[in-house]
Design an enzyme around this catalytic site. Sequence first.
Site, PDB file in Angstrom:
ATOM      1  N   LYS A   1       2.221   4.973   1.316  1.00  6.91           N
ATOM      2  CA  LYS A   1       2.411   5.316   2.586  1.00  6.91           C
ATOM      3  C   LYS A   1       2.137   6.769   2.309  1.00  6.91           C
ATOM      4  O   LYS A   1       2.770   7.548   2.020  1.00  6.91           O
ATOM      5  CB  LYS A   1       3.995   5.321   3.282  1.00  6.91           C
ATOM      6  CG  LYS A   1       3.566   5.698   5.459  1.00  6.91           C
ATOM      7  CD  LYS A   1       4.934   5.185   4.882  1.00  6.91           C
ATOM      8  CE  LYS A   1       4.794   5.026   6.649  1.00  6.91           C
ATOM      9  NZ  LYS A   1       4.620   6.894   6.858  1.00  6.91           N
TER      10      LYS A   1
ATOM     11  N   TYR B   1      -7.687   2.096   6.181  1.00  9.61           N
ATOM     12  CA  TYR B   1      -6.867   1.342   5.559  1.00  9.61           C
ATOM     13  C   TYR B   1      -5.961   0.155   7.178  1.00  9.61           C
ATOM     14  O   TYR B   1      -5.755  -1.081   6.591  1.00  9.61           O
ATOM     15  CB  TYR B   1      -5.069   1.463   5.637  1.00  9.61           C
ATOM     16  CG  TYR B   1      -4.381   3.416   6.491  1.00  9.61           C
ATOM     17  CD1 TYR B   1      -4.151   2.548   7.226  1.00  9.61           C
ATOM     18  CD2 TYR B   1      -3.988   3.811   6.056  1.00  9.61           C
ATOM     19  CE1 TYR B   1      -3.051   3.190   8.921  1.00  9.61           C
ATOM     20  CE2 TYR B   1      -3.011   5.083   6.856  1.00  9.61           C
ATOM     21  CZ  TYR B   1      -3.393   4.384   7.909  1.00  9.61           C
ATOM     22  OH  TYR B   1      -2.503   5.445   8.074  1.00  9.61           O
TER      23      TYR B   1
ATOM     24  N   GLU C   1       0.880  -1.448  -0.341  1.00 11.18           N
ATOM     25  CA  GLU C   1       0.010   0.006   0.315  1.00 11.18           C
ATOM     26  C   GLU C   1       0.941   1.077   0.114  1.00 11.18           C
ATOM     27  O   GLU C   1       1.476   1.324   1.019  1.00 11.18           O
ATOM     28  CB  GLU C   1      -1.215  -0.160   1.572  1.00 11.18           C
ATOM     29  CG  GLU C   1      -1.861  -1.187   1.441  1.00 11.18           C
ATOM     30  CD  GLU C   1      -2.343  -1.505   2.746  1.00 11.18           C
ATOM     31  OE1 GLU C   1      -2.524  -0.024   3.536  1.00 11.18           O
ATOM     32  OE2 GLU C   1      -2.961  -2.015   3.250  1.00 11.18           O
TER      33      GLU C   1
ATOM     34  N   CYS D   1      18.057  51.152   5.031  1.00  9.59           N
ATOM     35  CA  CYS D   1      17.974  50.183   4.142  1.00  9.59           C
ATOM     36  C   CYS D   1      16.437  49.186   4.749  1.00  9.59           C
ATOM     37  O   CYS D   1      15.938  48.934   5.327  1.00  9.59           O
ATOM     38  CB  CYS D   1      18.413  48.806   4.194  1.00  9.59           C
ATOM     39  SG  CYS D   1      18.139  47.283   3.097  1.00  9.59           S
TER      40      CYS D   1
ATOM     41  N   CYS E   1      19.693  48.774  -1.008  1.00  5.97           N
ATOM     42  CA  CYS E   1      19.416  50.304  -0.836  1.00  5.97           C
ATOM     43  C   CYS E   1      21.127  50.545  -1.048  1.00  5.97           C
ATOM     44  O   CYS E   1      21.298  51.998  -0.444  1.00  5.97           O
ATOM     45  CB  CYS E   1      19.808  49.897   0.756  1.00  5.97           C
ATOM     46  SG  CYS E   1      21.307  50.141   1.747  1.00  5.97           S
TER      47      CYS E   1
ATOM     48  N   CYS F   1      24.567  44.425   5.458  1.00  4.21           N
ATOM     49  CA  CYS F   1      23.992  45.413   4.689  1.00  4.21           C
ATOM     50  C   CYS F   1      24.720  46.512   5.969  1.00  4.21           C
ATOM     51  O   CYS F   1      23.991  46.007   6.822  1.00  4.21           O
ATOM     52  CB  CYS F   1      23.138  45.544   3.922  1.00  4.21           C
ATOM     53  SG  CYS F   1      22.456  47.656   4.092  1.00  4.21           S
TER      54      CYS F   1
ATOM     55  N   CYS G   1      24.773  46.571  -0.632  1.00  2.00           N
ATOM     56  CA  CYS G   1      23.404  46.300  -0.587  1.00  2.00           C
ATOM     57  C   CYS G   1      22.722  45.730  -1.739  1.00  2.00           C
ATOM     58  O   CYS G   1      22.793  46.973  -2.357  1.00  2.00           O
ATOM     59  CB  CYS G   1      23.200  46.801   0.642  1.00  2.00           C
ATOM     60  SG  CYS G   1      21.541  46.292   0.666  1.00  2.00           S
TER      61      CYS G   1
ATOM     62  N   LYS H   1      10.495   3.407   3.252  1.00  2.00           N
ATOM     63  CA  LYS H   1      10.844   4.619   2.525  1.00  2.00           C
ATOM     64  C   LYS H   1      11.416   5.025   1.300  1.00  2.00           C
ATOM     65  O   LYS H   1      12.559   3.751   0.652  1.00  2.00           O
ATOM     66  CB  LYS H   1      11.440   5.531   3.607  1.00  2.00           C
ATOM     67  CG  LYS H   1      10.396   5.794   5.097  1.00  2.00           C
ATOM     68  CD  LYS H   1      10.197   6.534   5.512  1.00  2.00           C
ATOM     69  CE  LYS H   1       8.933   6.666   6.748  1.00  2.00           C
ATOM     70  NZ  LYS H   1       9.744   7.168   7.151  1.00  2.00           N
TER      71      LYS H   1
ATOM     72  N   ASP I   1       1.438  10.284   3.343  1.00  2.00           N
ATOM     73  CA  ASP I   1       2.075  11.206   4.154  1.00  2.00           C
ATOM     74  C   ASP I   1       0.897  11.818   4.705  1.00  2.00           C
ATOM     75  O   ASP I   1       0.809  13.439   4.531  1.00  2.00           O
ATOM     76  CB  ASP I   1       3.183  11.627   3.403  1.00  2.00           C
ATOM     77  CG  ASP I   1       3.193  12.736   4.393  1.00  2.00           C
ATOM     78  OD1 ASP I   1       3.624  12.562   5.526  1.00  2.00           O
ATOM     79  OD2 ASP I   1       5.247  13.605   4.114  1.00  2.00           O
TER      80      ASP I   1
HETATM   81  S1  IVH Z   1      -0.366   0.990   8.768  1.00  2.00           S
HETATM   82  C1  IVH Z   1      -0.105  -1.083  12.739  1.00  2.00           C
HETATM   83  N1  IVH Z   1      -1.014   1.330   6.240  1.00  2.00           N
HETATM   84  O1  IVH Z   1       2.440   5.127   8.524  1.00  2.00           O
HETATM   85  C2  IVH Z   1      -0.049  -0.427  11.130  1.00  2.00           C
HETATM   86  N2  IVH Z   1       0.110   2.979   7.656  1.00  2.00           N
HETATM   87  O2  IVH Z   1       4.580   4.331  10.774  1.00  2.00           O
HETATM   88  C3  IVH Z   1      -0.218   0.860  10.981  1.00  2.00           C
HETATM   89  N3  IVH Z   1       0.854   5.128   7.116  1.00  2.00           N
HETATM   90  O3  IVH Z   1       1.343   6.094  11.707  1.00  2.00           O
HETATM   91  C4  IVH Z   1       0.016   1.527  10.640  1.00  2.00           C
HETATM   92  N4  IVH Z   1      -0.575   4.853   5.191  1.00  2.00           N
HETATM   93  O4  IVH Z   1       0.054   7.317   9.837  1.00  2.00           O
HETATM   94  C5  IVH Z   1      -0.551   1.907   7.765  1.00  2.00           C
HETATM   95  N5  IVH Z   1      -1.704   2.459   4.632  1.00  2.00           N
HETATM   96  C6  IVH Z   1      -0.839   2.479   5.373  1.00  2.00           C
HETATM   97  C7  IVH Z   1      -0.401   4.185   6.125  1.00  2.00           C
HETATM   98  C8  IVH Z   1      -0.063   4.118   6.846  1.00  2.00           C
HETATM   99  C9  IVH Z   1       0.074   6.083   6.194  1.00  2.00           C
HETATM  100  C10 IVH Z   1       1.333   5.819   8.441  1.00  2.00           C
HETATM  101  C11 IVH Z   1      -0.007   5.953   9.628  1.00  2.00           C
HETATM  102  C12 IVH Z   1       1.059   5.180  10.859  1.00  2.00           C
HETATM  103  C13 IVH Z   1       2.445   5.532  10.009  1.00  2.00           C
HETATM  104  C14 IVH Z   1       3.744   4.228  10.243  1.00  2.00           C
END
Ligand code: IVH
Length: 692
Positions: free
Chosen positions: A123, A232, A121, A438, A417, A432, A414, A320, A125
């Site tokens: 992640k 999720y 999935e 200025c 000025c 400056c 500067c 990440k 932000d």
């Molecule tokens: S699962 C035990 N799924 O990432 C499972 N987290 O470091 C808990 N996050 O605090 C989270 N997308 O805020 C999960 N598809 C996703 C996510 C997700 C973003 C964030 C969430 C969590 C942090 C985990």
Amino acid sequence: MKDVLTLTEAEAAAELQYLAEEMEKSDIAYYQNDEPYLTDSQYDALKLRNLQIEARFPHLIRADSPSHRVGTKINTDFGKVTHRFPMLSLGDIFSVEELDSFIMGVKRFLNTAEDIPFMSEPKIDGLSFSARYENGIFVQGATRGDGTTGEDITANLKTIRQLPLVIKGKVPEILEIRGEVYMSKQDFLDLNEKNAAEGKKTFANPRNAAAGSLRQLDSRITAERKLSIFAYTWGEVSERMWDSQEDFFNHLKEWGFPVNPNNKLCHTLKEIEQSFTHLAEIRSSLPYDIDGMVYKVNSIALQERLGFLTRTPRWAIAHKFPAEKAITTIQNIRIQVGRTGALTPVADLEPVNVGGVIVSHATLHNEDEIKRKDIRIGDSVIIQRAGDVIPQVVEVLKNKRPSDSQEFIFPTICPECGAHAIREEDEAVRRCTGGLTCPAQAIERIKHFVSREAFDIEGLGSKIVEEFYQEGILQSPPDIFSLEKRNVDGDLFSHQSCAGLHLESRDGWGKKSVEKLFNAINNKRTIDLPRFIYALGIRQVGTATARLIAKNYISFQAFMQDMVNKETLKLVEIDGIGANMATDIVEFFQEEHNIITINRLLKEIAVEDFVDTTNYDSPIAGKTIVFTGTLEKMTRSEAKAKALSLGAKVSGSVSKNTDYVVQGADAGSKAAKAAELGVKILTEEDFLSLIS
Ligand code: IVH
């Protein structure tokens, strides 16, 4: 349509049901499917009708009534919610090798050689939320907080159209749905543009904008912001009706929750890797920010066998993305002049998309940095954006340099000025010498004076300060306090006409906004000593130093008298103030224009004597603390203020004298340095429990 006043109770109930269903359908079409079928005015008409009927029959207000989406104001802090099942975080990995060993570890734990299906999935932000439903009705919303206790954001979550208020169909009696609240890139840009135009605070990135919008005590503000969600995972459930993550997603969709379309069930390591590469490729074209991928063992039975490490599940991991980089060219190198006259070089870039954000400037830090990297106008460069920080130039691609390229000569005059710009020995910055003649320095001084940690005057944003300066309405901080008088009377002594400023007739202004501004100003006619000292904008004096000074001198008069008399030694005696800083402070009070400004201010405002409320018995009294990374439960300034009030010292850099480093999300070099020096690292939760 029948007049509301003539509706019978039964008719009202039936119509409220119809309205709730109709508006929900429209919300889904608009917010989830992007296929609106009602016009704004049709939608507003339904909303109004619903409100009118509810006003006459308040006992008929439905749990799924669209009127819950508008928000209300609460006056106290958010209530606390203890999660019945903790909201966990995930372990991080950064490479395919680490992914490999994660999968191997899972297999070893389960004692199997076969491939295990994983749900991959994006992640998201944003910020995680938990939404509790009882008998299908949304009853409580919470933030993650420290994972154990979060904040009650029920009213705020209700304003998010994508969140069902009532779940239809077969649903467990108790059901907590968890997911991420985020702001789309476009909504973030729109919000910033609007805020900038109104002189309000802009946000560094969509995540901060989402956080700022969700943590509003006035949920009517949340309602105005465009927030979205993806669901999720789950928390407490009375009856688990699914046996895999895939199955759970199907239920979520049936119940009406938005589920990320890029979630993908992967059967082999290869497929997981492909999902990662694919998302990394399309990342910048997604309408929202993601910072990696999350892989979860698909089978719940296997998840249960795998269980948890201390704070993270063994069955899931976050992979990440690397820091976002891009190649572009430097079109120009501009010199910005700051409040203290510092000349800062900024590169204007050929706009480039770096992970979904269009970047058109990068900081070049200072003269030496340009020399060291030999950065020139016309160069192709690699730039990098990591977290909140301003984009930086990582590397110059010398092989792409145009043949007629010339070394960049840093100005000694500067650009704002024309005064000499000089560089003291051992200083990295060139400054400056124009002082307040200025314009750049004068404007930055006013901006600093009204900023959040100084006088905190809402309504005087950067844009307005600049306009007012250019038009001669504000030349220096004391002018702020005569605005109201000059608005009506004008000012015989300046070039403003005697007819008055009449700010209410400015474009986009009105009676209300002017009144609000004057109120904001008048509310600050009494100010505490640390804020006042900080607001003066003395070189090197930040909030912590201002507080130290206040604590030592108690009254502004006492401080000013010593400074005018050049009592540098008395300053140096204060623990935390060095000779170099003391010299800057004393010098500030040797400049006539500063004394004139201060005296004019003191005619308009009262500076309160310092009252020491520090708790010297606290567990962190006397300790030196460094905060780094993004904190979740409080802002950096709040954390700093809290630590100071508990008798700790707060420092900006890690050294062997540091007692604790409190590390938030995305912490960078400071955390690394702490680890290297063996300084104790605390999570935000550790810090909170230490001081609670
Ligand atoms: S699962 C035990 N799924 O990432 C499972 N987290 O470091 C808990 N996050 O605090 C989270 N997308 O805020 C999960 N598809 C996703 C996510 C997700 C973003 C964030 C969430 C969590 C942090 C985990």
